[in-house]
Each structure stands twice: as structure tokens, then as C-alpha cells.
Design a protein around this motif. Sequence first.
Motif, PDB file in Angstrom:
ATOM      1  N   ASN A  33       0.875  -1.175   0.000  1.00  0.00           N
ATOM      2  CA  ASN A  33       0.000   0.000   0.000  1.00  0.00           C
ATOM      3  C   ASN A  33       0.912   1.224   0.000  1.00  0.00           C
ATOM      4  O   ASN A  33       1.911   1.263   0.716  1.00  0.00           O
ATOM      5  CB  ASN A  33      -0.885   0.020   1.241  1.00  0.00           C
ATOM      6  CG  ASN A  33      -1.758  -1.210   1.342  1.00  0.00           C
ATOM      7  OD1 ASN A  33      -2.090  -1.848   0.352  1.00  0.00           O
ATOM      8  ND2 ASN A  33      -2.129  -1.558   2.563  1.00  0.00           N
ATOM      9  N   THR A  51      -3.445   4.316  -1.883  1.00  0.00           N
ATOM     10  CA  THR A  51      -3.767   3.329  -2.893  1.00  0.00           C
ATOM     11  C   THR A  51      -3.283   1.972  -2.422  1.00  0.00           C
ATOM     12  O   THR A  51      -2.108   1.799  -2.127  1.00  0.00           O
ATOM     13  CB  THR A  51      -3.198   3.715  -4.272  1.00  0.00           C
ATOM     14  OG1 THR A  51      -3.352   2.615  -5.171  1.00  0.00           O
ATOM     15  CG2 THR A  51      -1.724   4.068  -4.201  1.00  0.00           C
ATOM     16  N   PHE A  52      -4.212   1.045  -2.305  1.00  0.00           N
ATOM     17  CA  PHE A  52      -3.889  -0.280  -1.836  1.00  0.00           C
ATOM     18  C   PHE A  52      -3.301  -1.108  -2.968  1.00  0.00           C
ATOM     19  O   PHE A  52      -3.539  -0.835  -4.146  1.00  0.00           O
ATOM     20  CB  PHE A  52      -5.145  -0.965  -1.296  1.00  0.00           C
ATOM     21  CG  PHE A  52      -5.687  -0.316  -0.056  1.00  0.00           C
ATOM     22  CD1 PHE A  52      -6.457   0.833  -0.125  1.00  0.00           C
ATOM     23  CD2 PHE A  52      -5.421  -0.856   1.195  1.00  0.00           C
ATOM     24  CE1 PHE A  52      -6.954   1.438   1.014  1.00  0.00           C
ATOM     25  CE2 PHE A  52      -5.918  -0.262   2.347  1.00  0.00           C
ATOM     26  CZ  PHE A  52      -6.684   0.889   2.255  1.00  0.00           C
ATOM     27  N   SER A  54      -4.264  -3.784  -3.927  1.00  0.00           N
ATOM     28  CA  SER A  54      -5.380  -4.387  -4.655  1.00  0.00           C
ATOM     29  C   SER A  54      -5.969  -3.448  -5.693  1.00  0.00           C
ATOM     30  O   SER A  54      -6.754  -3.879  -6.539  1.00  0.00           O
ATOM     31  CB  SER A  54      -6.481  -4.783  -3.665  1.00  0.00           C
ATOM     32  OG  SER A  54      -6.979  -3.623  -3.014  1.00  0.00           O
ATOM     33  N   GLY A  55      -5.612  -2.173  -5.600  1.00  0.00           N
ATOM     34  CA  GLY A  55      -6.174  -1.197  -6.523  1.00  0.00           C
ATOM     35  C   GLY A  55      -7.175  -0.259  -5.873  1.00  0.00           C
ATOM     36  O   GLY A  55      -7.549   0.755  -6.450  1.00  0.00           O
ATOM     37  N   ARG A  56      -7.636  -0.629  -4.698  1.00  0.00           N
ATOM     38  CA  ARG A  56      -8.601   0.250  -3.990  1.00  0.00           C
ATOM     39  C   ARG A  56      -7.913   1.564  -3.606  1.00  0.00           C
ATOM     40  O   ARG A  56      -6.751   1.595  -3.275  1.00  0.00           O
ATOM     41  CB  ARG A  56      -9.123  -0.449  -2.741  1.00  0.00           C
ATOM     42  CG  ARG A  56     -10.236   0.309  -2.028  1.00  0.00           C
ATOM     43  CD  ARG A  56     -10.931  -0.589  -1.021  1.00  0.00           C
ATOM     44  NE  ARG A  56     -10.122  -0.854   0.162  1.00  0.00           N
ATOM     45  CZ  ARG A  56     -10.159  -0.132   1.272  1.00  0.00           C
ATOM     46  NH1 ARG A  56     -10.935   0.924   1.330  1.00  0.00           N
ATOM     47  NH2 ARG A  56      -9.415  -0.467   2.307  1.00  0.00           N
ATOM     48  N   ILE A  57      -8.700   2.624  -3.654  1.00  0.00           N
ATOM     49  CA  ILE A  57      -8.188   3.963  -3.361  1.00  0.00           C
ATOM     50  C   ILE A  57      -9.049   4.610  -2.296  1.00  0.00           C
ATOM     51  O   ILE A  57     -10.271   4.418  -2.270  1.00  0.00           O
ATOM     52  CB  ILE A  57      -8.162   4.817  -4.643  1.00  0.00           C
ATOM     53  CG1 ILE A  57      -7.062   4.320  -5.586  1.00  0.00           C
ATOM     54  CG2 ILE A  57      -7.951   6.291  -4.319  1.00  0.00           C
ATOM     55  CD1 ILE A  57      -7.028   5.037  -6.922  1.00  0.00           C
ATOM     56  N   THR A  58      -8.426   5.372  -1.436  1.00  0.00           N
ATOM     57  CA  THR A  58      -9.153   6.097  -0.398  1.00  0.00           C
ATOM     58  C   THR A  58      -8.642   7.527  -0.329  1.00  0.00           C
ATOM     59  O   THR A  58      -7.458   7.795  -0.597  1.00  0.00           O
ATOM     60  CB  THR A  58      -9.000   5.395   0.959  1.00  0.00           C
ATOM     61  OG1 THR A  58      -9.796   6.064   1.935  1.00  0.00           O
ATOM     62  CG2 THR A  58      -7.552   5.382   1.418  1.00  0.00           C
ATOM     63  N   TYR A  59      -9.547   8.447   0.008  1.00  0.00           N
ATOM     64  CA  TYR A  59      -9.203   9.863   0.138  1.00  0.00           C
ATOM     65  C   TYR A  59      -9.744  10.408   1.455  1.00  0.00           C
ATOM     66  O   TYR A  59     -10.798   9.993   1.936  1.00  0.00           O
ATOM     67  CB  TYR A  59      -9.816  10.681  -1.000  1.00  0.00           C
ATOM     68  CG  TYR A  59      -9.268  10.389  -2.371  1.00  0.00           C
ATOM     69  CD1 TYR A  59      -9.962   9.580  -3.259  1.00  0.00           C
ATOM     70  CD2 TYR A  59      -8.064  10.938  -2.781  1.00  0.00           C
ATOM     71  CE1 TYR A  59      -9.467   9.314  -4.519  1.00  0.00           C
ATOM     72  CE2 TYR A  59      -7.555  10.688  -4.051  1.00  0.00           C
ATOM     73  CZ  TYR A  59      -8.269   9.873  -4.904  1.00  0.00           C
ATOM     74  OH  TYR A  59      -7.764   9.620  -6.164  1.00  0.00           O
ATOM     75  N   LYS A  64     -11.408  15.112  -1.323  1.00  0.00           N
ATOM     76  CA  LYS A  64     -12.210  14.401  -2.328  1.00  0.00           C
ATOM     77  C   LYS A  64     -12.688  15.359  -3.405  1.00  0.00           C
ATOM     78  O   LYS A  64     -13.176  16.446  -3.121  1.00  0.00           O
ATOM     79  CB  LYS A  64     -13.407  13.722  -1.658  1.00  0.00           C
ATOM     80  CG  LYS A  64     -13.057  12.452  -0.915  1.00  0.00           C
ATOM     81  CD  LYS A  64     -14.295  11.821  -0.290  1.00  0.00           C
ATOM     82  CE  LYS A  64     -13.934  10.546   0.461  1.00  0.00           C
ATOM     83  NZ  LYS A  64     -15.109   9.962   1.149  1.00  0.00           N
ATOM     84  N   SER A  70      -2.470   8.204  -7.966  1.00  0.00           N
ATOM     85  CA  SER A  70      -2.279   7.139  -8.954  1.00  0.00           C
ATOM     86  C   SER A  70      -0.924   6.503  -8.718  1.00  0.00           C
ATOM     87  O   SER A  70      -0.050   7.093  -8.087  1.00  0.00           O
ATOM     88  CB  SER A  70      -2.394   7.686 -10.380  1.00  0.00           C
ATOM     89  OG  SER A  70      -1.404   8.663 -10.625  1.00  0.00           O
TER      90      SER A  70
END
Length: 117
Positions: A33, A51-52, A54-59, A64, A70
Amino acid sequence: QVQLVESGGGLVQAGGSLRLSCAASGRTFSSSNVGWFRQAPGKERELVAGTFWSGRITYADSVKGRFTISRDNAKNTVYLQMNSLKPEDTAVYYCGISDSTGKYDFWGQGTQVTVSS
């Protein structure tokens, strides 16, 4: 030995944009991550965007719709595109990377972002 090298900070007027980059080495980037943190004077360090592997993203709620994170696993680099900057975005921005458990355990030296009103 893990290394994170940030670049792209600077001084910008409110409403402007900056793009931060962080080049990583010494860890398997694609399975880590990675994220951007910031710390303003007198405040605790906070996660801005992550950005994890796995592709998951958090803000963070405060960014936001304005910031975009990226990653390029081929280049071991993570980016933070910051648009519509506000004076309250002024802080030192740090790139962070997780260990094998997914917990962030290493940060770069940081890059200063200053937004003038």
C-alpha cells in the motif's frame, strides 16, 4: 533498504495545481500500500490519499474531488495530482509505504506545499 524520494512541491496560489511524485525502492512496490500524508504546523500527520496493492483507493474527505492519487507499478512511483488548492492544504507532504501486513511503516523526507491566498 527502503527509500522514498518525493518531488513536486512548491508555492502556488489558491486555485492552482501541483503534482507530487514519489519514487520508491527497496520494497516490493506492487504488493505494498502506498499513500500520501501531510502534516501542517501544530497538527498531526494525516492520510490524504492511499492506494492499496489491490487497486482500492481512499481519500480524506477534505480532498475528495480535488486530489487524485495514482500509481505506476512498473516505475515504482506514486503520484498525487492536486487541483483547486486551498490555503488549508499548506503542509509538508510525505509519501508512505506499507509493510507486508499493510500497515504504513516508512515515510520519505517530505516536500513542502504552500498555497497562498
